[in-house]
Design an enzyme around this catalytic site. Structure first.
Site, PDB file in Angstrom:
ATOM      1  N   SER A 133       0.914  -1.047  -0.125  1.00  0.00           N
ATOM      2  CA  SER A 133      -0.175  -0.145   0.069  1.00  0.00           C
ATOM      3  C   SER A 133       0.748   1.311  -0.064  1.00  0.00           C
ATOM      4  O   SER A 133       2.192   1.197   0.421  1.00  0.00           O
ATOM      5  CB  SER A 133      -0.905   0.018   1.309  1.00  0.00           C
ATOM      6  OG  SER A 133      -1.552   1.162   1.462  1.00  0.00           O
ATOM      7  N   TYR A 146      -2.486  -1.762  11.257  1.00  0.00           N
ATOM      8  CA  TYR A 146      -2.468  -2.016   9.654  1.00  0.00           C
ATOM      9  C   TYR A 146      -1.337  -1.532   8.885  1.00  0.00           C
ATOM     10  O   TYR A 146      -0.472  -2.264   8.222  1.00  0.00           O
ATOM     11  CB  TYR A 146      -3.821  -1.206   9.017  1.00  0.00           C
ATOM     12  CG  TYR A 146      -3.831  -1.557   7.698  1.00  0.00           C
ATOM     13  CD1 TYR A 146      -3.985  -3.016   7.107  1.00  0.00           C
ATOM     14  CD2 TYR A 146      -3.647  -0.563   6.810  1.00  0.00           C
ATOM     15  CE1 TYR A 146      -4.099  -3.100   5.779  1.00  0.00           C
ATOM     16  CE2 TYR A 146      -4.025  -0.473   5.597  1.00  0.00           C
ATOM     17  CZ  TYR A 146      -4.108  -2.068   4.750  1.00  0.00           C
ATOM     18  OH  TYR A 146      -4.139  -2.063   3.525  1.00  0.00           O
TER      19      TYR A 146
END
Length: 266
Positions: A133, A146
């Site tokens: 990401s 996360y």
């Protein structure tokens, strides 16, 4: 002979879109997920095999790899895509939630990779694609657990590529920005604590708006397909990273932090 890709987390979002995109272009696809009975009808394609795979279970991983090899004889590409988001202030997240986050997003990725590497070494080649990401390279508030998993995936991938180069196994990362998909709508857990409630509400409003304007899963699937067919040693492939990423990359840290806090925290 058609190439074969094994995809984890193929029941929805990026994984599902990628399975369809590759199948439509003649690839053999092992679309794996924890509960195949819940597979979307869009995955009913002659080039797609729907298989059970829980990335937190070593036996499940072994069975899915064996089933893929029985059917297709070879696995050319592994797409480590399975994962979910855990959001909230670190003070409000309990240890079990954090452990499960790492078990899925990081240790699960490692577990699948460890079991597939002997297969690729035996074939004399292979490609590991890890879905990271943009927040594997920058941090946002209220997503510390996360984000920690994605930072770890970035470091892991960089290290692995050196280890695997002698075996003609390449490693690449896909770095999406905001995604207009089930991840932003439901593939997440939330922890909220009263002292942070107002601030987190502001963050979630920005997060939701960003997801709504983010890349569709099919757009990310195209980036994954390009990476899978790129014979170079390029490591990172951005997928619609968005303005926050570029501000983080080019603004002085003090300016970036001030803008981020104003937008998402205070």
């Amino acid at each position: 002979m058609a190439k074969t890709i094994l995809i984890t987390g193929a029941s929805s979002g990026i994984g599902r879109a990628t399975a369809v995109y590759f199948a439509e272009r003649g690839w053999n696809v092992a679309a794996t997920m924890r509960e195949p009975v819940k597979a979307d009808s869009v995955l009913q394609h002659p080039q797609i095999s729907i298989l059970a795979l829980d990335v937190t279970n070593a036996d499940s991983i072994a069975q899915a790899i064996a089933a893929t090899l029985t059917r297709y004889k070879k696995i050319d590409v592994l797409l480590n895509n399975a994962g979910y988001g855990l959001f909230g202030p670190i003070e409000a997240i309990d240890g079990q939630q954090i452990q499960q986050q790492f078990a899925t997003n990081l240790f699960g990725l490692i577990g699948v990779t460890q079991q597939i590497l002997p297969v690729m070494r035996g074939s004399g080649e292979g490609l590991i694609l890890n879905v990271s990401s943009i927040i594997g390279r920058m941090a946002l508030p209220y997503a510390s657990s996360y984000i920690a998993t994605k930072f770890a995936v970035e470091g892991l991938s960089e290290s692995m590529r050196y280890e695997l180069e002698p075996f003609n196994i390449r490693v690449k990362m896909i770095e999406p920005g905001s995604i207009n998909t089930e991840f932003g709508k439901g593939s997440k857990q939330m922890a909220v604590s009263d002292p942070y409630r107002a601030s987190m509400a502001k963050f979630l409003a920005v997060f939701t708006k960003s997801n709504a304007a983010g890349a569709k899963p099919e757009e990310v699937a195209k980036v994954i397909y390009r990476a899978a067919n790129d014979s170079s040693n390029r490591l990172r492939y951005l997928a619609k990273p968005g303005p926050f990423f570029w501000m983080n990359r080019f603004l002085p840290d003090a300016v970036w932090r001030q803008l981020l806090v104003k937008a998402m925290v205070k």
